[in-house]
Write a protein that holds these residues in place. Structure first.
Motif, PDB file in Angstrom:
ATOM      1  N   ASN A   1       0.864  -1.183   0.000  1.00  0.00           N
ATOM      2  CA  ASN A   1       0.000   0.000   0.000  1.00  0.00           C
ATOM      3  C   ASN A   1       0.900   1.232   0.000  1.00  0.00           C
ATOM      4  O   ASN A   1       1.348   1.686   1.045  1.00  0.00           O
TER       5      ASN A   1
ATOM      6  N   SER B   1       0.330   4.205   2.291  1.00  0.00           N
ATOM      7  CA  SER B   1       0.484   4.051   3.734  1.00  0.00           C
ATOM      8  C   SER B   1       1.667   4.856   4.274  1.00  0.00           C
ATOM      9  O   SER B   1       1.635   5.310   5.424  1.00  0.00           O
TER      10      SER B   1
ATOM     11  N   LEU C   1      -1.291  -2.858  12.422  1.00  0.00           N
ATOM     12  CA  LEU C   1      -1.395  -2.561  11.001  1.00  0.00           C
ATOM     13  C   LEU C   1      -1.328  -3.898  10.276  1.00  0.00           C
ATOM     14  O   LEU C   1      -0.298  -4.315   9.764  1.00  0.00           O
TER      15      LEU C   1
ATOM     16  N   ILE D   1      -5.016   1.506   5.706  1.00  0.00           N
ATOM     17  CA  ILE D   1      -3.952   2.370   6.224  1.00  0.00           C
ATOM     18  C   ILE D   1      -3.462   3.352   5.177  1.00  0.00           C
ATOM     19  O   ILE D   1      -2.314   3.798   5.198  1.00  0.00           O
ATOM     20  N   SER D   2      -4.346   3.718   4.273  1.00  0.00           N
ATOM     21  CA  SER D   2      -4.051   4.770   3.302  1.00  0.00           C
ATOM     22  C   SER D   2      -4.366   6.147   3.861  1.00  0.00           C
ATOM     23  O   SER D   2      -3.912   7.157   3.331  1.00  0.00           O
TER      24      SER D   2
END
Length: 385
Positions: A218, A221, A313, A339-340
């Protein structure tokens, strides 16, 4: 009982170290006279674990092109679609040690989460052919990871010890009868408390662990974690202790965390723990934190086991399953897609702060039970004898 641990990548991943170290401890405590050997891809990294009876090189051996082994492998694969010979050559360092053990224990907790594993399938087949007991120790596996071939391999095991309920229920639902529910052995691991670094606030330091693995899955993140750090600095008086837990080349938490440290060190409230500590030393620091936020599972286990409120996370079934067994729900576990957003991370941080005492109270109640489940794994192992 002679136990040979295999499927271990080395202890530069401090979570892998924690599994080996804690497993060796509870096995020797629970089974009198037990001898524990380790096959490791990087044996030199495991010398820090002094309780092992021997450490062997278990790394894969590449087949040299145009060698007799290469030609034989090529013929067998092309003519008969048989890869057993090639896999036997590649994993000879493991296969040649099978005879040393009564029980061969596959210890990579989430190894079966990463696609097909034909090398381990072949090792497992040969272990059973030699009449040895085969154990999958403290595993997590997602339903999405199961394939027909993998399921057939799992049926070979004399004992599968699932470290959380989600994996246990899934494997039972797949028809496996060799599965037992336990907990990760690292909940029982000891800690070593080193001197606190300059800038640490006793009772008011929050740990933050982040990994290249999560960041690669991601990309947004990285920025979200930066926003979270800013939020903590702006809304609290806490010190942030950036805490690496895997220090392998190409997968080094320290490198990622050092970027944040350079950016925020001017505040005087961000410190970076060294990148060369052992699992028990990192646990010693984590145990003295007020809160913890972590991407590495065994860093979060170090926090949980010391009653430190934690945000995970998470990026696999193991994080969700462990939290469910502790809290009865996926408490403060964020999936990789969540978790963006720095705003979402900040809101979860505020939730953790507001519920600090309730979370501590729950962990005080749950951790003794979880540790007992860790020890129960040894009882199941003893029954194999």
């Amino acid at each position: 009982m002679r136990i040979m641990m295999f499927a271990h990548g080395g202890s530069l991943n401090r979570g892998c170290e924690a599994i080996v170290r804690s497993s060796t401890g509870i096995i020797k405590e629970g089974i009198g006279g037990a001898k524990v050997f380790l096959l490791s891809d990087r044996p030199d990294t495991d010398r820090i674990i002094g309780t092992l009876d021997h450490i062997y090189d278990g790394s894969a051996i590449p087949i040299s092109k145009y060698s007799p082994q290469w030609l034989m492998s090529l013929l067998r694969v092309r003519l008969f679609k048989d890869e057993k010979y090639a896999l036997g050559q590649i994993h000879h360092n493991v296969i040649k040690r099978i005879g040393l053990a009564d029980v061969c224990m596959s210890i990579g907790g989430d190894n079966y989460c990463y696609g097909e594993q034909p090398g381990w399938y072949e090792i497992n087949r040969r272990i059973k052919k030699k009449g040895k007991k085969l154990v999958l120790w403290g595993c997590s596996i997602g339903e999405e990871d199961i394939t027909p071939r993998k399921l057939e391999d799992l049926k070979l095991f004399d004992l599968i010890l699932a470290r959380e309920t989600l994996t246990y229920n899934m494997l039972k639902n797949k028809g496996l009868t060799n599965v037992r529910l336990v907990a990760d052995p690292a909940f029982t691991m000891e800690k070593i408390e080193l001197a606190l670094p300059v800038g640490w606030q006793e009772g008011n330091t929050i740990g933050l662990n982040f990994s290249p693995l999560v960041m690669s899955r991601n990309q947004q993140s990285k920025g979200a974690i930066r926003e979270l750090i800013s939020h903590i600095l702006q809304t609290t008086d806490m010190t942030i202790a950036l805490t690496p837990h895997v220090i392998e080349d190409g997968n080094n938490d320290f490198d990622v965390l050092n970027e944040y440290y350079r950016e925020f060190k001017h505040t005087g409230r961000v410190i970076l723990l060294p990148g060369n500590l052992t699992a028990v030393q990192y646990k010693g620091y984590i145990a003295r934190m007020r809160f913890f936020i972590g991407a590495r599972t065994h860093a979060t286990i170090a926090a949980y086991s010391n009653m430190v409120p934690t945000i995970v996370l998470g990026y696999s079934v193991k994080s969700k399953g462990i939290a469910t067994d502790l809290f009865g729900e996926e408490k403060l576990v964020l999936g990789i897609e969540e978790i963006s957003s720095g705003e979402l991370l900040a809101s979860k941080f505020e939730e953790m702060v507001q519920e600090e005492q309730a979370i501590r109270d729950r962990l005080k109640q749950a951790i003794p039970q979880i540790k007992q489940m860790s020890y129960q794994a040894v009882e199941y192992l003893r029954e194999l004898a």
